[in-house]
Design a protein around this motif. Sequence first.
Motif, mmCIF file in Angstrom:
data_model
loop_
_atom_site.group_PDB
_atom_site.id
_atom_site.type_symbol
_atom_site.label_atom_id
_atom_site.label_comp_id
_atom_site.label_asym_id
_atom_site.label_seq_id
_atom_site.Cartn_x
_atom_site.Cartn_y
_atom_site.Cartn_z
ATOM 1 N N ARG A 137 22.213 0.744 -0.180
ATOM 2 C CA ARG A 137 23.051 1.919 0.067
ATOM 3 C C ARG A 137 22.674 3.114 -0.795
ATOM 4 O O ARG A 137 23.526 3.756 -1.387
ATOM 5 C CB ARG A 137 24.519 1.563 -0.124
ATOM 6 C CG ARG A 137 25.014 0.513 0.860
ATOM 7 C CD ARG A 137 26.464 0.168 0.615
ATOM 8 N NE ARG A 137 27.228 1.400 0.443
ATOM 9 C CZ ARG A 137 28.212 1.810 1.226
ATOM 10 N NH1 ARG A 137 28.579 1.063 2.227
ATOM 11 N NH2 ARG A 137 28.849 2.927 0.999
ATOM 12 N N VAL A 138 21.400 3.438 -0.871
ATOM 13 C CA VAL A 138 20.959 4.609 -1.639
ATOM 14 C C VAL A 138 20.404 5.715 -0.743
ATOM 15 O O VAL A 138 20.222 6.836 -1.182
ATOM 16 C CB VAL A 138 19.910 4.247 -2.712
ATOM 17 C CG1 VAL A 138 20.498 3.302 -3.739
ATOM 18 C CG2 VAL A 138 18.658 3.676 -2.087
ATOM 19 N N TYR A 172 20.893 8.170 2.486
ATOM 20 C CA TYR A 172 21.928 8.715 3.356
ATOM 21 C C TYR A 172 21.279 9.462 4.506
ATOM 22 O O TYR A 172 20.497 10.389 4.299
ATOM 23 C CB TYR A 172 22.835 9.656 2.561
ATOM 24 C CG TYR A 172 24.084 10.034 3.293
ATOM 25 C CD1 TYR A 172 25.133 9.143 3.406
ATOM 26 C CD2 TYR A 172 24.211 11.293 3.870
ATOM 27 C CE1 TYR A 172 26.296 9.481 4.074
ATOM 28 C CE2 TYR A 172 25.368 11.640 4.545
ATOM 29 C CZ TYR A 172 26.407 10.737 4.644
ATOM 30 O OH TYR A 172 27.550 11.070 5.312
ATOM 31 N N ARG A 211 25.440 8.097 7.498
ATOM 32 C CA ARG A 211 25.602 6.692 7.091
ATOM 33 C C ARG A 211 24.721 6.399 5.890
ATOM 34 O O ARG A 211 23.660 6.992 5.721
ATOM 35 C CB ARG A 211 25.190 5.758 8.239
ATOM 36 C CG ARG A 211 26.137 5.813 9.420
ATOM 37 C CD ARG A 211 25.728 4.851 10.533
ATOM 38 N NE ARG A 211 25.524 3.503 10.006
ATOM 39 C CZ ARG A 211 24.593 2.665 10.462
ATOM 40 N NH1 ARG A 211 23.793 3.014 11.445
ATOM 41 N NH2 ARG A 211 24.471 1.464 9.958
ATOM 42 N N TRP A 212 25.160 5.451 5.069
ATOM 43 C CA TRP A 212 24.350 4.971 3.955
ATOM 44 C C TRP A 212 23.446 3.849 4.440
ATOM 45 O O TRP A 212 23.861 3.000 5.212
ATOM 46 C CB TRP A 212 25.250 4.467 2.820
ATOM 47 C CG TRP A 212 25.926 5.590 2.108
ATOM 48 C CD1 TRP A 212 27.202 6.022 2.291
ATOM 49 C CD2 TRP A 212 25.348 6.432 1.123
ATOM 50 N NE1 TRP A 212 27.463 7.094 1.479
ATOM 51 C CE2 TRP A 212 26.335 7.354 0.740
ATOM 52 C CE3 TRP A 212 24.099 6.507 0.526
ATOM 53 C CZ2 TRP A 212 26.107 8.332 -0.212
ATOM 54 C CZ3 TRP A 212 23.872 7.485 -0.428
ATOM 55 C CH2 TRP A 212 24.867 8.374 -0.782
ATOM 56 N N HIS A 213 22.201 3.840 3.946
ATOM 57 C CA HIS A 213 21.222 2.830 4.354
ATOM 58 C C HIS A 213 20.562 2.209 3.120
ATOM 59 O O HIS A 213 20.455 2.841 2.073
ATOM 60 C CB HIS A 213 20.122 3.471 5.218
ATOM 61 C CG HIS A 213 20.640 4.070 6.473
ATOM 62 N ND1 HIS A 213 20.753 3.363 7.638
ATOM 63 C CD2 HIS A 213 21.095 5.308 6.751
ATOM 64 C CE1 HIS A 213 21.243 4.136 8.584
ATOM 65 N NE2 HIS A 213 21.464 5.333 8.063
ATOM 66 N N ASP A 214 20.114 0.972 3.288
ATOM 67 C CA ASP A 214 19.320 0.328 2.249
ATOM 68 C C ASP A 214 17.904 0.891 2.308
ATOM 69 O O ASP A 214 17.403 1.245 3.373
ATOM 70 C CB ASP A 214 19.251 -1.188 2.473
ATOM 71 C CG ASP A 214 20.629 -1.842 2.436
ATOM 72 O OD1 ASP A 214 21.578 -1.212 1.935
ATOM 73 O OD2 ASP A 214 20.733 -2.984 2.912
#
Length: 69
Positions: free
Chosen positions: A15-16, A18, A22-25
């Motif tokens: 989750r870093v 964006y 949405r937040w993404h890995d």
Amino acid sequence: MHEAVGFSPLSVFYRVGYKFSRWHDVGWWQLSLQQEPPLSVNQPLSLPEVQKSSLWNQALRSGLLLLRV
């Protein structure tokens, strides 16, 4: 896709990233460009040895031209 061309997973930061609200890995992958280390590698020079080089002052001058204060 990365594994299909020879990359190996190295790490994941969760989750870093964006994007699209949405937040993404974010994953880091690696691929060795050569299988074995080079046969001979020069040892790094010490700072006093580098400062004796004729290129030392040239490097400092070129770097100062880029410095914005």
